[in-house]
Design a protein around this motif. Sequence first.
Motif, PDB file in Angstrom:
ATOM      1  N   PHE A  41       0.810  -1.169  -0.095  1.00  0.00           N
ATOM      2  CA  PHE A  41       0.084   0.060  -0.072  1.00  0.00           C
ATOM      3  C   PHE A  41       0.701   1.001   0.000  1.00  0.00           C
ATOM      4  CE2 PHE A  41      -2.166  -3.554   2.166  1.00  0.00           C
ATOM      5  CZ  PHE A  41      -3.347  -3.551   1.399  1.00  0.00           C
ATOM      6  N   PRO A  42       1.392   1.653  -1.311  1.00  0.00           N
ATOM      7  CA  PRO A  42       2.635   2.684  -1.156  1.00  0.00           C
ATOM      8  C   PRO A  42       1.987   3.932  -0.811  1.00  0.00           C
ATOM      9  CG  PRO A  42       1.853   1.895  -3.492  1.00  0.00           C
ATOM     10  CD  PRO A  42       1.244   0.954  -2.499  1.00  0.00           C
ATOM     11  N   ASN A  43       0.588   4.011  -0.997  1.00  0.00           N
ATOM     12  CA  ASN A  43       0.057   5.456  -0.601  1.00  0.00           C
ATOM     13  C   ASN A  43      -0.341   5.612   0.719  1.00  0.00           C
ATOM     14  OD1 ASN A  43       0.206   6.453  -3.412  1.00  0.00           O
ATOM     15  ND2 ASN A  43      -1.747   5.411  -3.985  1.00  0.00           N
ATOM     16  N   HIS A  44      -0.501   4.624   1.691  1.00  0.00           N
ATOM     17  CA  HIS A  44      -0.577   4.631   2.882  1.00  0.00           C
ATOM     18  C   HIS A  44       0.617   5.239   3.744  1.00  0.00           C
ATOM     19  CE1 HIS A  44      -3.907   1.308   3.165  1.00  0.00           C
ATOM     20  NE2 HIS A  44      -3.961   2.004   2.127  1.00  0.00           N
ATOM     21  N   GLY A  45       0.168   6.025   4.736  1.00  0.00           N
ATOM     22  CA  GLY A  45       1.051   6.622   5.609  1.00  0.00           C
ATOM     23  C   GLY A  45       1.957   7.654   4.916  1.00  0.00           C
TER      24      GLY A  45
END
Length: 503
Positions: A41-45
Amino acid sequence: MRLIRARTLIAMTAAAGLVLATPAAATDRGPGAPGIGDSYFPNHGNGGYDAKHYSLNLDYQPGADLLRGRARILATATQHLTRFNLDFLLKVDSVKVDGRPATFARTGLHELEITPARALTRGKPFLVEVSYADTPSKVPVPDETGGFQPWIATADGALALGQPQVAWWWFPSNDHPLDKATYDITVSVPKGTQAITNGIKVKERTSGEKTTSTWVMDKPMATYLATLFIGQLEVRMGQSNGLPVVTAYSKDLGQYEAAAKESIEQTPQIVEWLAGSFGRYPFRSMGGSVTSALPGFALETQTQPVYDPRFFRAGPDTYVVVHENAHQWFGDSVAVKDWKHIWLNEGFATYAEWMWSEKLGEGTAAEVADYFYGLWPAEDEFWQVKPGDPGAADLFHNATYYRGAMALQALRVEVGDAAFWNIVKTWPTVKRHGNAETSEFIALAERISGKQLDAVFDTWLFTVGKPATSPNGTAAATAKAAGGEPASVAKIKAVHELLRHTK
């Protein structure tokens, strides 16, 4: 509670300044990354800062599903920061950074991009204040959630419950387990309505038509483990070994009510039993909630697991209570560094069910492991998912749970009981309130056992296809039939029919 909240923020600001203050590097100036770097989930955080404490002040109106909030987030800049992001979906009224108005904009459905009036210095603490109001159930659901809506509005309240996304719908955050923080949460609801969240309830008062309660989570918590359960609830308060116990039940559980209460009220005894194998319970409160909102799963929300009432459709079910409370050690206290390591959460929680089966005399862990190994034929897609790296689409696949637990049974057989239980107790002790990954667990297991264990973990976690023998070394053709079906199997299957639903 304003005084307590202020003291908490001041103390954490001082600590952050003493420990983390470092000079800004000339090449380390600019905006923080819009993702923390998760492989699934590269767009998380987000990058550029480390959240330390969330102070949430919320007002909720059931029926209208109107949530008003003010979030104060204490963080430390990890670079010389000109701009940074928070993960959030709701409508924002204003943002301040260190007391000064900041500009903000949407740069993607769940990204709130904030530009402070002054750049933030690496190593220095800063305070973000976000004021907002919206109707969470009407907010568009991002495609990356697979259409799953973790905010459920009910006639008398709401439930915030989801994995890996949920915080976006009720508070702004750095939404990834790698950035854990402490919390204080104050919730105002109409008189006659109750609000349950994580940690210890330190204050409650009713004034006019409002009831306001304040809860404190003083141990680090991942954002997805924060929950909010609002409704006309039956709330029970007790104690176990000096720790507060809070259990809460929707008043319209109907046919599930008696079995649900009989199960959840055993939480203290189950936690005490788990502590015998996993070490000291890692938090200062415990409990559980059963909601009529029908989320479709249970979740290990920190100190306050939430259960769908349908777990109790066939009567009392302690297996799911064991599973969610085992997560308090594996998943909550010891959180993953990256979502690809989720077997460290689910494999251990499932193995705890197999341990419970052994305690109840309903089948040993070895017998249960052999049964499930024999349940799926070699050509079944079950064996095509690698628990050690299942992929985002298969995060909650059966293999993550069952084959992850099989890996632990195979480890137990390989190293022997003495070393195995030493590993299982040492792991959540040395990693308490931190983050971990699979390679670290393997290294610990090898150090304690004195054995090289690549073959065990490669076979059970990282190899596609059914292993030639069961976790106990039993031949594939005879594993399932060796001792018949353990009495616990039907109960374990029933738990996992709901657990593996998308969270």
